[in-house]
Enzyme design. Structure first.
Site: not given
Length: 212
Positions: A128, A179
């Site tokens: 991610s 993230h």
């Protein structure tokens, strides 16, 4: 730009690095399931996941290996789909070598941010951070290199980024630090990488075989 019409053979030929990343993720998942379970903490650590334990520092190699390790099949499927659809055009734009360096750099920065900002025990893994770096690259291009990205793509990327961060805040067991770190790293690396990308005419299509 994000519509994939290629056959599997064409996709592998056009996007060899993205194809290799997805294959590595699948092989790692298969090995973890054979060994134990991709949802088991001990198995994840054995295969290179990041971790946070007060008084212990993760080995440096984990900042790389954790990018290719996923926690459960759903996690793998979601990230592999994002790679398959959204990362491929960036590989074509930057070139395979620079794209590979960009992807790894974004993922590493995401893992560094996760390690720094987590205050308690945690196990972290997944692509991610690197994927959010890819999103950041498109966002950067939509502002500073409009010759490389069209309006529809710009709107799509902005929607993905907004929805992605909202999702990160409200869904449990999502590493928002990775993230955000990958996103910031992607913006920084994009500023350097795109210096090497030739300007293209707006009328050129991403579907044309020779488009830069």
């Amino acid at each position: 730009m994000f519509v994939r019409r290629e056959s599997l053979g064409q996709y592998i030929r056009l996007f060899p690095v993205t194809s290799a990343i997805i294959l590595i993720q699948l092989l790692v998942m298969a090995a973890m399931e054979w060994y134990g379970s991709s949802s088991d903490g001990e198995t994840l650590l054995r295969f290179g996941a990041m971790f946070g334990i007060p008084g212990f520092e993760p080995e440096p190699w984990r900042y790389v290996t954790a990018i290719f390790v996923h926690i459960g099949f759903q996690h793998l499927l979601f990230n592999s789909f994002a790679l398959y659809v959204f990362a491929a055009p960036l590989e074509r734009m930057l070139g395979s070598f620079r794209y590979a360096a960009f992807y790894l750099a974004s993922g590493i920065v995401g893992n560094v941010a996760s390690a720094w900002l987590h205050s308690g025990n945690y196990i972290g893994a997944g692509a991610s951070g690197a994927i959010y770096g890819v999103y950041a690259a498109y966002l950067y291009l939509s502002v500073f290199r409009r010759d490389l990205i069209d309006y529809q793509t710009k709107q799509t990327v902005r929607t993905i980024v907004i929805v992605g961060f909202v999702y990160s805040f409200f869904v449990r067991n999502v590493d928002i630090y990775a993230h955000a770190g990958g996103f910031v790293g992607g913006l920084a690396v994009s500023a350097l990488m795109t210096l090497f990308v030739k300007r293209r005419r707006r009328r050129e299509s991403w579907d044309e075989p020779g488009a830069e």
